[in-house]
Enzyme design. Structure first.
Site, PDB file in Angstrom:
ATOM      1  N   GLN A 139      -1.678   5.701 -11.693  1.00  0.00           N
ATOM      2  CA  GLN A 139      -1.096   4.547 -10.761  1.00  0.00           C
ATOM      3  C   GLN A 139      -1.925   3.323 -11.046  1.00  0.00           C
ATOM      4  O   GLN A 139      -1.594   2.418 -10.383  1.00  0.00           O
ATOM      5  CB  GLN A 139      -1.202   5.141  -9.275  1.00  0.00           C
ATOM      6  CG  GLN A 139       0.094   6.294  -9.222  1.00  0.00           C
ATOM      7  CD  GLN A 139       0.051   6.833  -7.745  1.00  0.00           C
ATOM      8  OE1 GLN A 139      -0.854   6.256  -6.935  1.00  0.00           O
ATOM      9  NE2 GLN A 139       0.753   7.879  -7.758  1.00  0.00           N
TER      10      GLN A 139
ATOM     11  N   GLU B  77       6.334   5.179   5.983  1.00  0.00           N
ATOM     12  CA  GLU B  77       6.484   4.450   7.286  1.00  0.00           C
ATOM     13  C   GLU B  77       6.551   2.950   6.898  1.00  0.00           C
ATOM     14  O   GLU B  77       6.071   2.413   6.023  1.00  0.00           O
ATOM     15  CB  GLU B  77       5.041   4.886   7.859  1.00  0.00           C
ATOM     16  CG  GLU B  77       4.875   6.249   8.386  1.00  0.00           C
ATOM     17  CD  GLU B  77       3.549   6.240   8.849  1.00  0.00           C
ATOM     18  OE1 GLU B  77       3.088   7.502   9.544  1.00  0.00           O
ATOM     19  OE2 GLU B  77       2.678   5.352   9.143  1.00  0.00           O
TER      20      GLU B  77
ATOM     21  N   TYR C 263      -3.521   3.803  12.457  1.00  0.00           N
ATOM     22  CA  TYR C 263      -2.288   4.240  12.015  1.00  0.00           C
ATOM     23  C   TYR C 263      -2.232   5.605  11.774  1.00  0.00           C
ATOM     24  O   TYR C 263      -1.193   6.196  11.312  1.00  0.00           O
ATOM     25  CB  TYR C 263      -1.704   3.090  11.204  1.00  0.00           C
ATOM     26  CG  TYR C 263      -1.526   1.867  11.758  1.00  0.00           C
ATOM     27  CD1 TYR C 263      -0.355   1.595  12.402  1.00  0.00           C
ATOM     28  CD2 TYR C 263      -2.554   1.026  11.895  1.00  0.00           C
ATOM     29  CE1 TYR C 263      -0.015   0.497  13.172  1.00  0.00           C
ATOM     30  CE2 TYR C 263      -2.237  -0.073  12.807  1.00  0.00           C
ATOM     31  CZ  TYR C 263      -1.138  -0.326  13.485  1.00  0.00           C
ATOM     32  OH  TYR C 263      -1.006  -1.470  14.182  1.00  0.00           O
TER      33      TYR C 263
ATOM     34  N   TYR D 225       2.418  18.167  -0.577  1.00  0.00           N
ATOM     35  CA  TYR D 225       3.485  18.725  -1.701  1.00  0.00           C
ATOM     36  C   TYR D 225       3.788  20.166  -1.856  1.00  0.00           C
ATOM     37  O   TYR D 225       4.493  20.437  -2.467  1.00  0.00           O
ATOM     38  CB  TYR D 225       3.082  17.707  -3.056  1.00  0.00           C
ATOM     39  CG  TYR D 225       3.013  16.485  -2.937  1.00  0.00           C
ATOM     40  CD1 TYR D 225       4.108  15.806  -3.059  1.00  0.00           C
ATOM     41  CD2 TYR D 225       1.790  15.580  -2.979  1.00  0.00           C
ATOM     42  CE1 TYR D 225       4.225  14.206  -2.946  1.00  0.00           C
ATOM     43  CE2 TYR D 225       1.835  14.138  -2.750  1.00  0.00           C
ATOM     44  CZ  TYR D 225       2.723  13.686  -2.817  1.00  0.00           C
ATOM     45  OH  TYR D 225       3.141  12.362  -2.552  1.00  0.00           O
TER      46      TYR D 225
ATOM     47  N   HIS E  95      -3.419   6.242  -6.006  1.00  0.00           N
ATOM     48  CA  HIS E  95      -3.438   5.536  -4.494  1.00  0.00           C
ATOM     49  C   HIS E  95      -4.365   4.518  -4.451  1.00  0.00           C
ATOM     50  O   HIS E  95      -5.240   4.430  -3.793  1.00  0.00           O
ATOM     51  CB  HIS E  95      -3.640   6.662  -3.722  1.00  0.00           C
ATOM     52  CG  HIS E  95      -2.681   7.746  -3.312  1.00  0.00           C
ATOM     53  ND1 HIS E  95      -2.339   8.576  -2.168  1.00  0.00           N
ATOM     54  CD2 HIS E  95      -1.715   8.017  -4.044  1.00  0.00           C
ATOM     55  CE1 HIS E  95      -1.515   9.049  -2.290  1.00  0.00           C
ATOM     56  NE2 HIS E  95      -1.023   9.111  -3.390  1.00  0.00           N
TER      57      HIS E  95
END
Length: 377
Positions: free
Chosen positions: A92, A248, A258, A269, A156
Protein backbone atom coordinates in the site's frame (compact mmCIF):
# COMPACT_ATOMS: atom_id res chain seq x y z
CA UNK A 1 -26.70 -7.61 4.91
CA UNK A 2 -25.60 -3.99 5.09
CA UNK A 3 -25.61 -2.62 8.63
CA UNK A 4 -24.90 0.93 9.72
CA UNK A 5 -25.83 3.34 12.45
CA UNK A 6 -28.63 4.47 10.12
CA UNK A 7 -29.79 1.15 8.74
CA UNK A 8 -33.54 1.72 9.28
CA UNK A 9 -33.44 5.01 7.36
CA UNK A 10 -31.37 4.07 4.34
CA UNK A 11 -33.85 2.40 2.03
CA UNK A 12 -35.01 5.57 0.31
CA UNK A 13 -31.47 6.49 -0.61
CA UNK A 14 -30.15 3.23 -2.05
CA UNK A 15 -29.59 3.54 -5.80
CA UNK A 16 -30.98 1.21 -8.45
CA UNK A 17 -28.92 -0.79 -10.94
CA UNK A 18 -27.25 1.51 -13.42
CA UNK A 19 -28.09 1.70 -17.12
CA UNK A 20 -25.26 1.78 -19.61
CA UNK A 21 -24.99 4.47 -22.25
CA UNK A 22 -24.48 3.28 -25.83
CA UNK A 23 -21.44 5.54 -26.02
CA UNK A 24 -18.34 3.71 -24.89
CA UNK A 25 -16.78 6.92 -23.56
CA UNK A 26 -19.70 7.65 -21.27
CA UNK A 27 -21.85 5.69 -18.87
CA UNK A 28 -25.13 6.71 -17.28
CA UNK A 29 -26.22 5.94 -13.74
CA UNK A 30 -29.39 6.80 -11.81
CA UNK A 31 -29.29 9.06 -8.77
CA UNK A 32 -31.64 11.04 -6.56
CA UNK A 33 -31.09 14.13 -8.76
CA UNK A 34 -31.49 12.44 -12.14
CA UNK A 35 -29.15 10.38 -14.25
CA UNK A 36 -25.42 10.94 -13.89
CA UNK A 37 -22.92 10.72 -16.74
CA UNK A 38 -19.42 9.44 -16.04
CA UNK A 39 -16.74 10.50 -18.51
CA UNK A 40 -13.07 9.60 -18.74
CA UNK A 41 -10.99 12.77 -18.56
CA UNK A 42 -7.59 11.06 -18.55
CA UNK A 43 -6.26 7.50 -18.58
CA UNK A 44 -2.90 5.78 -18.48
CA UNK A 45 -2.17 6.65 -14.84
CA UNK A 46 -0.60 3.89 -12.74
CA UNK A 47 -2.58 3.54 -9.51
CA UNK A 48 -3.38 7.25 -9.11
CA UNK A 49 -3.85 8.17 -5.45
CA UNK A 50 -4.34 11.90 -4.86
CA UNK A 51 -5.70 14.80 -6.89
CA UNK A 52 -5.52 18.58 -6.40
CA UNK A 53 -6.81 21.31 -8.72
CA UNK A 54 -4.51 24.18 -9.62
CA UNK A 55 -5.96 27.71 -9.90
CA UNK A 56 -5.88 27.42 -13.72
CA UNK A 57 -8.04 24.27 -13.64
CA UNK A 58 -5.30 21.75 -14.35
CA UNK A 59 -4.89 18.86 -11.93
CA UNK A 60 -1.93 17.55 -10.01
CA UNK A 61 -2.25 13.77 -9.74
CA UNK A 62 0.01 11.41 -7.80
CA UNK A 63 0.77 7.88 -9.01
CA UNK A 64 1.55 5.43 -6.23
CA UNK A 65 4.81 4.11 -7.78
CA UNK A 66 6.28 7.58 -7.21
CA UNK A 67 5.27 9.92 -10.04
CA UNK A 68 3.52 13.28 -9.97
CA UNK A 69 1.85 14.56 -13.14
CA UNK A 70 -0.10 17.52 -14.41
CA UNK A 71 -3.35 16.64 -16.15
CA UNK A 72 -4.70 19.22 -18.59
CA UNK A 73 -8.39 19.87 -19.12
CA UNK A 74 -8.27 17.85 -22.33
CA UNK A 75 -6.79 14.89 -20.44
CA UNK A 76 -3.22 15.24 -21.70
CA UNK A 77 -0.70 13.95 -19.18
CA UNK A 78 2.55 15.79 -18.55
CA UNK A 79 5.86 14.03 -18.26
CA UNK A 80 6.56 13.10 -14.62
CA UNK A 81 7.41 16.20 -12.58
CA UNK A 82 10.99 16.02 -11.31
CA UNK A 83 12.10 16.49 -7.71
CA UNK A 84 9.56 14.13 -6.14
CA UNK A 85 10.91 12.33 -3.05
CA UNK A 86 11.84 8.65 -3.21
CA UNK A 87 9.09 6.33 -2.03
CA UNK A 88 8.56 2.77 -0.87
CA UNK A 89 6.36 1.66 -3.77
CA UNK A 90 5.32 -1.74 -2.43
CA UNK A 91 2.08 -3.02 -1.01
CA UNK A 92 0.00 0.00 0.00
CA UNK A 93 3.05 2.24 0.00
CA UNK A 94 4.12 4.85 -2.50
CA UNK A 95 3.38 8.45 -3.36
CA UNK A 96 0.06 9.20 -1.70
CA UNK A 97 -1.80 12.49 -1.28
CA UNK A 98 -1.15 15.96 -2.69
CA UNK A 99 -2.56 19.31 -1.63
CA UNK A 100 -1.85 22.96 -2.34
CA UNK A 101 -0.77 25.56 0.17
CA UNK A 102 -3.66 27.92 0.99
CA UNK A 103 -1.48 30.70 -0.50
CA UNK A 104 -0.42 28.68 -3.55
CA UNK A 105 -1.20 31.55 -5.94
CA UNK A 106 1.54 33.57 -4.22
CA UNK A 107 4.06 30.94 -3.08
CA UNK A 108 3.44 27.92 -5.38
CA UNK A 109 3.99 25.51 -2.47
CA UNK A 110 2.55 21.99 -2.57
CA UNK A 111 2.54 19.20 0.01
CA UNK A 112 2.95 15.47 -0.60
CA UNK A 113 2.44 12.51 1.72
CA UNK A 114 4.39 9.37 0.92
CA UNK A 115 5.76 6.10 2.22
CA UNK A 116 9.34 7.08 2.94
CA UNK A 117 12.08 4.42 2.76
CA UNK A 118 14.22 4.51 5.90
CA UNK A 119 16.87 2.48 7.64
CA UNK A 120 15.03 -0.50 9.13
CA UNK A 121 11.77 0.04 7.29
CA UNK A 122 9.58 2.95 6.26
CA UNK A 123 6.90 5.33 7.46
CA UNK A 124 4.46 7.99 6.34
CA UNK A 125 6.16 11.33 5.77
CA UNK A 126 5.06 14.72 4.47
CA UNK A 127 7.17 16.95 2.26
CA UNK A 128 6.62 20.40 0.84
CA UNK A 129 8.21 21.99 -2.21
CA UNK A 130 7.68 24.76 -4.71
CA UNK A 131 6.20 23.83 -8.10
CA UNK A 132 8.18 25.78 -10.66
CA UNK A 133 6.43 28.20 -13.01
CA UNK A 134 6.54 25.75 -15.93
CA UNK A 135 5.05 22.98 -13.82
CA UNK A 136 7.91 20.63 -14.65
CA UNK A 137 9.85 20.38 -11.37
CA UNK A 138 9.60 20.62 -7.61
CA UNK A 139 12.16 22.89 -6.00
CA UNK A 140 13.36 23.28 -2.41
CA UNK A 141 11.92 19.98 -1.24
CA UNK A 142 11.93 19.51 2.55
CA UNK A 143 10.37 16.86 4.78
CA UNK A 144 8.20 18.58 7.41
CA UNK A 145 6.83 15.51 9.22
CA UNK A 146 7.91 11.90 9.77
CA UNK A 147 5.65 9.30 11.39
CA UNK A 148 7.66 7.64 14.13
CA UNK A 149 8.71 5.02 14.89
CA UNK A 150 9.92 3.51 11.64
CA UNK A 151 8.20 0.18 10.97
CA UNK A 152 9.09 -2.59 8.52
CA UNK A 153 5.68 -2.94 6.88
CA UNK A 154 4.09 -2.23 3.50
CA UNK A 155 0.62 -1.65 4.96
CA UNK A 156 -1.61 1.09 6.44
CA UNK A 157 0.22 4.32 5.69
CA UNK A 158 -2.95 6.46 5.60
CA UNK A 159 -2.73 9.24 4.34
CA UNK A 160 -4.72 12.39 3.52
CA UNK A 161 -3.66 16.01 3.80
CA UNK A 162 -6.18 18.73 4.70
CA UNK A 163 -5.53 22.35 5.67
CA UNK A 164 -7.83 23.75 8.34
CA UNK A 165 -9.06 27.32 8.44
CA UNK A 166 -6.21 28.45 10.70
CA UNK A 167 -3.61 27.33 8.16
CA UNK A 168 -2.57 24.21 10.10
CA UNK A 169 -2.23 20.93 8.18
CA UNK A 170 -4.05 17.75 9.19
CA UNK A 171 -2.19 14.54 8.29
CA UNK A 172 -3.82 11.13 8.71
CA UNK A 173 -1.45 8.23 9.42
CA UNK A 174 -2.27 4.54 9.66
CA UNK A 175 -1.56 1.90 12.29
CA UNK A 176 0.88 0.07 9.97
CA UNK A 177 -1.31 -3.09 10.29
CA UNK A 178 1.12 -5.03 12.48
CA UNK A 179 1.16 -2.29 15.12
CA UNK A 180 -2.53 -1.77 15.74
CA UNK A 181 -2.28 -1.79 19.54
CA UNK A 182 0.01 1.24 19.23
CA UNK A 183 -2.92 3.31 17.96
CA UNK A 184 -3.78 3.70 21.67
CA UNK A 185 -0.27 4.84 22.59
CA UNK A 186 -0.02 8.65 22.38
CA UNK A 187 3.75 8.51 22.73
CA UNK A 188 4.07 7.63 19.03
CA UNK A 189 2.47 8.53 15.68
CA UNK A 190 0.95 5.12 14.90
CA UNK A 191 -2.78 5.23 14.09
CA UNK A 192 -3.27 8.95 14.72
CA UNK A 193 -4.58 12.16 13.21
CA UNK A 194 -1.68 14.61 13.15
CA UNK A 195 -1.85 18.43 13.00
CA UNK A 196 1.24 20.42 12.10
CA UNK A 197 2.30 23.88 10.97
CA UNK A 198 3.00 24.32 7.23
CA UNK A 199 6.73 24.38 7.93
CA UNK A 200 6.50 21.47 10.39
CA UNK A 201 6.18 21.28 14.15
CA UNK A 202 3.11 21.44 16.36
CA UNK A 203 0.74 24.43 16.42
CA UNK A 204 0.33 26.12 19.80
CA UNK A 205 -3.32 25.03 20.06
CA UNK A 206 -2.72 21.29 19.61
CA UNK A 207 -3.90 19.17 22.59
CA UNK A 208 -0.36 18.52 23.93
CA UNK A 209 -1.69 16.31 26.69
CA UNK A 210 0.70 14.67 29.12
CA UNK A 211 2.48 11.77 27.43
CA UNK A 212 1.29 12.80 23.94
CA UNK A 213 3.56 13.60 21.03
CA UNK A 214 2.99 17.28 20.35
CA UNK A 215 1.89 16.77 16.72
CA UNK A 216 -1.02 14.46 17.70
CA UNK A 217 -4.57 15.74 17.32
CA UNK A 218 -6.49 12.50 18.09
CA UNK A 219 -5.70 8.83 18.72
CA UNK A 220 -7.26 5.41 18.16
CA UNK A 221 -7.45 5.36 14.35
CA UNK A 222 -6.86 2.40 12.06
CA UNK A 223 -6.20 3.69 8.54
CA UNK A 224 -7.79 6.98 7.50
CA UNK A 225 -7.75 7.47 3.71
CA UNK A 226 -10.54 10.02 3.39
CA UNK A 227 -10.60 13.48 4.96
CA UNK A 228 -12.34 16.78 4.29
CA UNK A 229 -13.36 19.97 6.10
CA UNK A 230 -17.06 20.64 6.54
CA UNK A 231 -17.83 23.72 4.40
CA UNK A 232 -19.94 25.44 7.06
CA UNK A 233 -18.26 24.51 10.34
CA UNK A 234 -14.66 23.93 9.28
CA UNK A 235 -14.70 20.66 11.28
CA UNK A 236 -12.54 17.82 9.98
CA UNK A 237 -14.49 14.73 8.85
CA UNK A 238 -12.71 11.45 8.12
CA UNK A 239 -13.47 8.13 6.45
CA UNK A 240 -11.51 5.25 7.97
CA UNK A 241 -10.89 1.66 6.95
CA UNK A 242 -12.09 -1.00 9.35
CA UNK A 243 -11.10 -4.66 9.14
CA UNK A 244 -14.01 -6.95 8.15
CA UNK A 245 -16.68 -4.36 8.65
CA UNK A 246 -16.33 -1.35 10.88
CA UNK A 247 -15.37 1.28 8.30
CA UNK A 248 -16.08 4.56 10.07
CA UNK A 249 -16.96 8.19 9.49
CA UNK A 250 -15.66 10.38 12.33
CA UNK A 251 -15.21 14.05 13.19
CA UNK A 252 -11.89 13.92 15.05
CA UNK A 253 -11.75 16.41 17.92
CA UNK A 254 -8.68 17.63 19.75
CA UNK A 255 -7.43 15.22 22.40
CA UNK A 256 -10.09 12.53 21.93
CA UNK A 257 -9.76 8.76 21.51
CA UNK A 258 -11.59 7.06 18.62
CA UNK A 259 -11.20 3.58 19.98
CA UNK A 260 -9.22 1.42 17.58
CA UNK A 261 -8.50 -1.41 18.27
CA UNK A 262 -10.25 -1.54 21.66
CA UNK A 263 -13.69 -0.79 20.22
CA UNK A 264 -14.82 -1.46 16.65
CA UNK A 265 -17.87 -2.58 14.70
CA UNK A 266 -15.74 -4.96 12.63
CA UNK A 267 -14.09 -8.32 13.15
CA UNK A 268 -10.66 -9.59 12.19
CA UNK A 269 -9.99 -11.08 8.76
CA UNK A 270 -9.82 -14.50 10.44
CA UNK A 271 -13.31 -13.97 11.86
CA UNK A 272 -11.95 -13.45 15.37
CA UNK A 273 -13.23 -10.73 17.66
CA UNK A 274 -11.19 -7.53 17.89
CA UNK A 275 -10.90 -5.67 21.18
CA UNK A 276 -13.58 -5.41 23.83
CA UNK A 277 -16.73 -4.73 21.82
CA UNK A 278 -18.35 -1.69 20.27
CA UNK A 279 -18.41 0.79 23.15
CA UNK A 280 -16.22 1.82 26.06
CA UNK A 281 -16.20 4.83 28.33
CA UNK A 282 -13.75 7.48 27.17
CA UNK A 283 -13.80 6.31 23.55
CA UNK A 284 -15.78 8.06 20.84
CA UNK A 285 -18.49 6.50 18.69
CA UNK A 286 -18.40 6.94 14.91
CA UNK A 287 -21.02 9.14 13.26
CA UNK A 288 -21.62 6.32 10.79
CA UNK A 289 -20.15 2.94 10.00
CA UNK A 290 -20.31 0.31 7.28
CA UNK A 291 -20.67 -3.41 7.83
CA UNK A 292 -19.77 -5.15 5.58
CA UNK A 293 -16.83 -2.99 4.64
CA UNK A 294 -16.76 -0.81 1.52
CA UNK A 295 -13.05 0.12 1.97
CA UNK A 296 -13.45 3.93 1.94
CA UNK A 297 -10.84 6.14 0.30
CA UNK A 298 -11.12 9.79 -0.61
CA UNK A 299 -13.77 12.18 0.69
CA UNK A 300 -15.17 15.55 -0.34
CA UNK A 301 -18.07 17.75 0.71
CA UNK A 302 -20.21 19.04 -2.12
CA UNK A 303 -20.70 22.83 -2.27
CA UNK A 304 -21.22 23.45 -5.99
CA UNK A 305 -24.17 24.82 -8.00
CA UNK A 306 -24.69 21.80 -10.25
CA UNK A 307 -26.63 19.69 -7.73
CA UNK A 308 -28.15 22.09 -5.13
CA UNK A 309 -29.99 19.21 -3.44
CA UNK A 310 -26.62 17.68 -2.60
CA UNK A 311 -25.25 20.69 -0.74
CA UNK A 312 -23.11 19.61 2.24
CA UNK A 313 -23.32 15.93 1.27
CA UNK A 314 -20.14 14.02 2.01
CA UNK A 315 -18.99 11.93 -0.96
CA UNK A 316 -16.76 8.94 -0.16
CA UNK A 317 -15.04 6.63 -2.65
CA UNK A 318 -15.16 2.87 -2.17
CA UNK A 319 -12.30 0.58 -3.18
CA UNK A 320 -13.62 -2.91 -2.42
CA UNK A 321 -17.18 -1.62 -2.81
CA UNK A 322 -16.39 -0.13 -6.25
CA UNK A 323 -18.86 2.72 -5.97
CA UNK A 324 -19.35 6.30 -4.85
CA UNK A 325 -21.19 6.88 -1.59
CA UNK A 326 -23.19 10.02 -0.81
CA UNK A 327 -23.89 10.71 2.84
CA UNK A 328 -26.45 13.44 3.51
CA UNK A 329 -25.60 15.43 6.62
CA UNK A 330 -27.24 17.75 9.12
CA UNK A 331 -24.78 19.34 11.49
CA UNK A 332 -22.66 16.47 12.82
CA UNK A 333 -25.28 13.87 11.96
CA UNK A 334 -25.36 11.58 8.93
CA UNK A 335 -29.01 11.50 7.86
CA UNK A 336 -28.90 9.11 4.90
CA UNK A 337 -26.80 7.13 2.46
CA UNK A 338 -27.08 6.92 -1.33
CA UNK A 339 -25.00 4.39 -3.29
CA UNK A 340 -23.99 5.69 -6.71
CA UNK A 341 -22.15 4.28 -9.75
CA UNK A 342 -22.61 0.77 -8.37
CA UNK A 343 -21.94 -0.91 -11.73
CA UNK A 344 -19.08 1.32 -12.83
CA UNK A 345 -16.65 -1.42 -11.86
CA UNK A 346 -13.89 0.91 -10.64
CA UNK A 347 -12.05 1.09 -7.33
CA UNK A 348 -12.56 4.73 -6.34
CA UNK A 349 -9.41 6.04 -4.68
CA UNK A 350 -10.04 9.80 -4.45
CA UNK A 351 -12.99 12.19 -4.73
CA UNK A 352 -12.78 15.94 -5.39
CA UNK A 353 -15.12 18.71 -6.40
CA UNK A 354 -13.84 20.50 -9.47
CA UNK A 355 -13.94 24.25 -10.10
CA UNK A 356 -16.76 23.55 -12.59
CA UNK A 357 -18.94 22.10 -9.80
CA UNK A 358 -18.68 18.53 -11.14
CA UNK A 359 -17.25 15.62 -9.16
CA UNK A 360 -13.89 14.14 -10.13
CA UNK A 361 -12.78 10.63 -9.19
CA UNK A 362 -9.55 8.67 -9.39
CA UNK A 363 -9.80 4.97 -10.24
CA UNK A 364 -7.18 2.79 -8.57
CA UNK A 365 -5.87 0.49 -11.28
CA UNK A 366 -2.74 -0.22 -13.29
CA UNK A 367 -4.44 1.79 -16.06
CA UNK A 368 -6.04 4.29 -13.72
CA UNK A 369 -8.25 7.15 -14.79
CA UNK A 370 -9.47 10.59 -13.89
CA UNK A 371 -13.27 10.41 -14.16
CA UNK A 372 -15.72 13.29 -14.27
CA UNK A 373 -19.29 12.92 -12.92
CA UNK A 374 -21.84 15.36 -14.30
CA UNK A 375 -25.57 15.44 -15.06
CA UNK A 376 -26.46 13.31 -18.08
CA UNK A 377 -27.59 15.34 -21.05
Amino acid sequence: MHRSLLAPALGAFLSLPAAMSPASAQQRFPSSVGDLAVETVASGLENPWGLAFLPDGRMLVTERPGRLRLVAGDGKLSAPITGVPSVTGRGQGGLLDVTLDPNFAQNRLIYLSFAEPRAGGNGTSVARARLNERGTALEGMSVIFRQMPTINSNMHFGSRLVFDRTGALFVTVGDRYSQRDQAQNPANHIGKVIRIRPEGGAPADNPKKQGWQTEIWSIGHRNVQGAALHPDTGQLWTAEHGARGGDEVNTPKAGLNYGWPVVTYGIDYSGAKIGEGTTKAGMEQPLFYWDPSIAPSGAAFYTGPVWPAWKNSLFVGALAGQMLIRLSTQGETVTGEERLLTTLGERIRDVRQGPDGFLYLLSDAADGKVLRVRPAR
